[in-house]
Design an enzyme around this catalytic site. Sequence first.
Site, PDB file in Angstrom:
ATOM      1  CB  CYS A   1      -4.127 -13.846  -1.729  1.00  0.00           C
ATOM      2  SG  CYS A   1      -6.040 -14.068  -2.219  1.00  0.00           S
TER       3      CYS A   1
ATOM      4  NE  ARG B   1      -2.616  -1.253   3.574  1.00  0.00           N
ATOM      5  CZ  ARG B   1      -2.888  -2.627   4.015  1.00  0.00           C
ATOM      6  NH1 ARG B   1      -3.721  -3.580   3.123  1.00  0.00           N
ATOM      7  NH2 ARG B   1      -2.502  -3.026   5.179  1.00  0.00           N
TER       8      ARG B   1
END
Length: 333
Positions: free
Chosen positions: A314, A186
């Site tokens: 993921c 992020r």
Amino acid sequence: AIKSVDENPASGSTVDLLSSEGNFLARASYSPTSQIRARVWTFNDEPVDTEFFRKKIRAAIVLRQMSKVESHTNAYRLIHGESDGLPGFVVDQYNGILVLQSTTAGSEFWKDIVADLLIEETGIQNIYERSDVDVRELEGLKPVTGILRGKIDDLRLTIDEYNLKFYVDIQHGHKTGFYLDQSHNRHRVGEFSKDRDVLNCFCYTGGFSIHALANGAKSVLSVDSSADALALLEENIALNRVPADRHTSLEGDVFQLLRKFRDENRSFDMIILDPPKFAPTAAHAEKASRAYKDINLLAFKLLRHGGILVTFSCSGGIDAALFQKIVASAALD
């Protein structure tokens, strides 16, 4: 590959693994239900007891201190399963509250001992349990959620990350409430965001969006299928006082919306793809590969010249080499 099991060990109890010649191999937790019949605690001939778990927890804490994770956040993964020698245990620290997840018969067997040790070793008195993942079914375990230790008056917390703040719902949020493993990513997205038009797909509660806005993005469009997640995203925008007039939320199916944007000839300077798990196991890899190829191909078509694609998987069934191949193939097409 187990030839025989002596006696009748209880679920989660500790067993010795022996070679066919009878030599000691490891000490493990036993699961009569799972296809993974034994999960190794140690390859040494040492007792698996309270002090064993204390030693593992202390080592995990020291590792986080060495990595100086608290220099940029007060929310991070304190114990990460096998990586810390504690298969089945995930413990996330959120600003003075621990969220524990137990996913195996062995971790369930030792859960209360580990909870008490966590309080002793961290000094944090409040632990919330989020053992509500599907994999527990494979271990013959039912989902469990709720306060495990202490008293927690508010299950919605505020955390700090790189000088930004986020609301986290530890009761209903994804995983243990927040995607802590994406913290550094992020921050990196923020570094690339200045003066860019950003599309954040599968945005959840807006982690990437907030970092982009705080670092000077020209505009951010956040897309997710969850109205609840988008509502929390709007609260996170207000919490951080980033320019709300540069942000738009859109509820909908990302696959459909990407096709709609393509047909409308829309384009962006940065596109973030952080989808849910497409391949829970290796058996789902082929189907998942097609889905990853699809969204990455659509994203490339929406990228302006010199644009940046930030893309993730993921899925345990998709390894790094295969994901690289999928994204490269989408870029080529």
